[in-house]
Design a protein around this motif. Structure first.
Motif, PDB file in Angstrom:
ATOM      1  N   HIS A   1      -5.543  35.899 -16.343  1.00 15.84           N
ATOM      2  CA  HIS A   1      -6.229  35.193 -17.405  1.00 15.84           C
ATOM      3  C   HIS A   1      -7.633  35.202 -17.321  1.00 15.84           C
ATOM      4  O   HIS A   1      -8.458  34.467 -17.482  1.00 15.84           O
ATOM      5  CB  HIS A   1      -5.881  33.462 -17.309  1.00 15.84           C
ATOM      6  N   PHE A   2      -8.228  36.276 -16.805  1.00 14.38           N
ATOM      7  CA  PHE A   2      -9.410  36.935 -16.646  1.00 14.38           C
ATOM      8  C   PHE A   2     -10.081  36.831 -17.880  1.00 14.38           C
ATOM      9  O   PHE A   2     -11.492  36.516 -18.188  1.00 14.38           O
ATOM     10  CB  PHE A   2      -9.858  37.988 -15.638  1.00 14.38           C
ATOM     11  N   ASN A   3      -9.530  37.084 -19.112  1.00 11.20           N
ATOM     12  CA  ASN A   3     -10.075  37.201 -20.426  1.00 11.20           C
ATOM     13  C   ASN A   3      -9.438  35.911 -21.232  1.00 11.20           C
ATOM     14  O   ASN A   3      -9.543  35.960 -22.240  1.00 11.20           O
ATOM     15  CB  ASN A   3      -9.742  38.587 -21.240  1.00 11.20           C
ATOM     16  N   ALA A   4      -9.055  35.041 -20.503  1.00 12.43           N
ATOM     17  CA  ALA A   4      -8.716  33.686 -21.171  1.00 12.43           C
ATOM     18  C   ALA A   4      -9.230  32.447 -20.194  1.00 12.43           C
ATOM     19  O   ALA A   4      -8.408  31.915 -19.762  1.00 12.43           O
ATOM     20  CB  ALA A   4      -7.359  33.681 -21.309  1.00 12.43           C
ATOM     21  N   GLU A   5     -10.517  32.284 -19.971  1.00  4.72           N
ATOM     22  CA  GLU A   5     -11.102  31.556 -19.252  1.00  4.72           C
ATOM     23  C   GLU A   5     -10.665  29.926 -19.301  1.00  4.72           C
ATOM     24  O   GLU A   5     -10.674  29.167 -18.541  1.00  4.72           O
ATOM     25  CB  GLU A   5     -12.480  31.486 -19.180  1.00  4.72           C
ATOM     26  N   GLU A   6      -9.957  29.481 -20.671  1.00  4.82           N
ATOM     27  CA  GLU A   6      -9.670  28.290 -20.651  1.00  4.82           C
ATOM     28  C   GLU A   6      -8.151  28.052 -19.922  1.00  4.82           C
ATOM     29  O   GLU A   6      -7.834  26.838 -20.025  1.00  4.82           O
ATOM     30  CB  GLU A   6      -9.604  28.075 -22.205  1.00  4.82           C
ATOM     31  N   LYS A   7      -7.672  29.197 -19.472  1.00  6.19           N
ATOM     32  CA  LYS A   7      -6.477  29.030 -19.040  1.00  6.19           C
ATOM     33  C   LYS A   7      -6.460  29.134 -17.339  1.00  6.19           C
ATOM     34  O   LYS A   7      -7.608  29.466 -16.924  1.00  6.19           O
ATOM     35  CB  LYS A   7      -5.455  29.964 -19.349  1.00  6.19           C
ATOM     36  N   HIS A   8      -5.437  28.574 -16.748  1.00 11.48           N
ATOM     37  CA  HIS A   8      -5.448  28.769 -15.358  1.00 11.48           C
ATOM     38  C   HIS A   8      -5.706  30.196 -14.839  1.00 11.48           C
ATOM     39  O   HIS A   8      -5.283  31.096 -15.348  1.00 11.48           O
ATOM     40  CB  HIS A   8      -3.847  28.340 -14.861  1.00 11.48           C
TER      41      HIS A   8
ATOM     42  N   ASN B   1       8.138  18.228 -25.033  1.00 12.59           N
ATOM     43  CA  ASN B   1       7.281  19.110 -24.015  1.00 12.59           C
ATOM     44  C   ASN B   1       6.272  19.665 -24.280  1.00 12.59           C
ATOM     45  O   ASN B   1       5.406  19.760 -23.429  1.00 12.59           O
ATOM     46  CB  ASN B   1       8.458  19.845 -23.359  1.00 12.59           C
ATOM     47  N   VAL B   2       5.936  20.216 -25.585  1.00  5.29           N
ATOM     48  CA  VAL B   2       4.834  20.830 -25.782  1.00  5.29           C
ATOM     49  C   VAL B   2       3.692  19.910 -26.390  1.00  5.29           C
ATOM     50  O   VAL B   2       3.689  19.545 -27.435  1.00  5.29           O
ATOM     51  CB  VAL B   2       5.308  21.742 -27.162  1.00  5.29           C
TER      52      VAL B   2
ATOM     53  N   THR C   1      -1.779  23.577 -24.424  1.00 10.65           N
ATOM     54  CA  THR C   1      -3.132  23.408 -25.047  1.00 10.65           C
ATOM     55  C   THR C   1      -2.922  22.669 -26.450  1.00 10.65           C
ATOM     56  O   THR C   1      -1.962  22.606 -26.805  1.00 10.65           O
ATOM     57  CB  THR C   1      -3.799  24.689 -25.061  1.00 10.65           C
ATOM     58  N   VAL C   2      -4.206  22.084 -26.758  1.00  8.01           N
ATOM     59  CA  VAL C   2      -3.996  21.502 -28.118  1.00  8.01           C
ATOM     60  C   VAL C   2      -3.511  22.480 -29.222  1.00  8.01           C
ATOM     61  O   VAL C   2      -2.716  22.233 -29.996  1.00  8.01           O
ATOM     62  CB  VAL C   2      -5.197  20.854 -28.411  1.00  8.01           C
ATOM     63  N   CYS C   3      -3.983  23.929 -29.093  1.00 12.08           N
ATOM     64  CA  CYS C   3      -3.708  24.878 -30.013  1.00 12.08           C
ATOM     65  C   CYS C   3      -2.065  25.103 -30.001  1.00 12.08           C
ATOM     66  O   CYS C   3      -1.430  25.280 -31.021  1.00 12.08           O
ATOM     67  CB  CYS C   3      -4.315  26.244 -29.673  1.00 12.08           C
ATOM     68  N   ASP C   4      -1.478  24.976 -28.696  1.00 13.34           N
ATOM     69  CA  ASP C   4      -0.094  25.066 -28.524  1.00 13.34           C
ATOM     70  C   ASP C   4       0.605  23.933 -29.223  1.00 13.34           C
ATOM     71  O   ASP C   4       1.761  24.176 -29.900  1.00 13.34           O
ATOM     72  CB  ASP C   4       0.213  25.062 -27.069  1.00 13.34           C
ATOM     73  N   GLU C   5       0.223  23.034 -28.980  1.00 12.11           N
ATOM     74  CA  GLU C   5       0.824  21.601 -29.487  1.00 12.11           C
ATOM     75  C   GLU C   5       0.586  21.917 -31.043  1.00 12.11           C
ATOM     76  O   GLU C   5       1.698  21.457 -31.776  1.00 12.11           O
ATOM     77  CB  GLU C   5       0.092  20.679 -29.103  1.00 12.11           C
ATOM     78  N   GLU C   6      -0.658  22.152 -31.677  1.00 11.96           N
ATOM     79  CA  GLU C   6      -0.388  22.501 -33.248  1.00 11.96           C
ATOM     80  C   GLU C   6       0.267  23.484 -33.734  1.00 11.96           C
ATOM     81  O   GLU C   6       1.046  23.192 -34.736  1.00 11.96           O
ATOM     82  CB  GLU C   6      -2.146  22.771 -33.604  1.00 11.96           C
TER      83      GLU C   6
END
Length: 186
Positions: free
Chosen positions: A154-161, A91-92, A70-75
């Motif tokens: 990822h039921f509590n992380a809807e932005e993820k797969h 790769n990130v 995600t953008v957060c991972d990249e940051e």
């Protein structure tokens, strides 16, 4: 039942497990193991479960092979690289697939809890930083473990797969635990 005893307190907020350590924490109740497939295999997970089954009350795991940065991972990667005086990992980048990795969630039996993350990581042949403390919502161990199980899909992380429940291996009725988790938030 143990679940009934553990469910007496209801929590407030949800958070991901972290690798923060509490030096005053004498025994470990819940742990998350995270490692890429180069360092952890399904076979090794099952070997550890069998070898330590007297200590493990509940265990569940999944292979995350569809996660994307995600953008957060990249940051975060940019911040780490600057702090460590190195170049960013190319790769990130948001949208790129992450390396396939396992998430293993363990709830230990009350009188058989290990006393260090290093001990648990060693069972799996991993570095201590692969064993993470549960930093889930406040309340019972059962509710915390429910939150961690929800994270497997990822039921509590809807932005993820969103992974399918059928991709989770567990030594208990995983579907029932997820239904209970959902009922706490409906």
């Amino acid at each position: 039942s143990l679940n009934g005893k553990l469910n007496n307190i209801v929590g407030a907020s949800i958070a991901r497990p972290t690798n923060e350590r509490n030096e005053n924490f004498m025994t470990i109740s819940i742990v998350e193991i995270v490692s890429d497939t180069a360092h952890l295999s399904k076979q090794k997970i099952h070997e550890v479960i069998k070898e330590h089954e007297d200590k493990i009350l509940y265990v569940s795991y999944i292979l995350h092979d569809k996660d994307k940065y995600t953008v957060c991972d990249e940051e975060r990667e940019e911040e780490r690289a600057a702090k460590e005086n190195r170049t960013d990992d190319p790769n990130v980048k948001a949208g790129n697939l992450k390396k396939p990795h396992y998430h293993v969630m363990i709830l230990f039996a009350e009188k058989k809890r290990p006393s260090s993350f290093k001990t648990i990581a060693n069972w799996f042949g991993l570095d201590e930083n692969c064993a993470n403390k549960c930093n889930s919502r406040k309340g019972s161990l059962a509710n915390k473990y429910d939150d961690m199980c929800a994270y497997l899909c990822h039921f509590n992380a809807e932005e993820k797969h969103q992974y399918d429940i059928s991709e989770v291996w567990a030594n208990f009725d995983f579907n029932a635990r997820i239904e209970r988790w959902k009922s706490n938030f409906s």
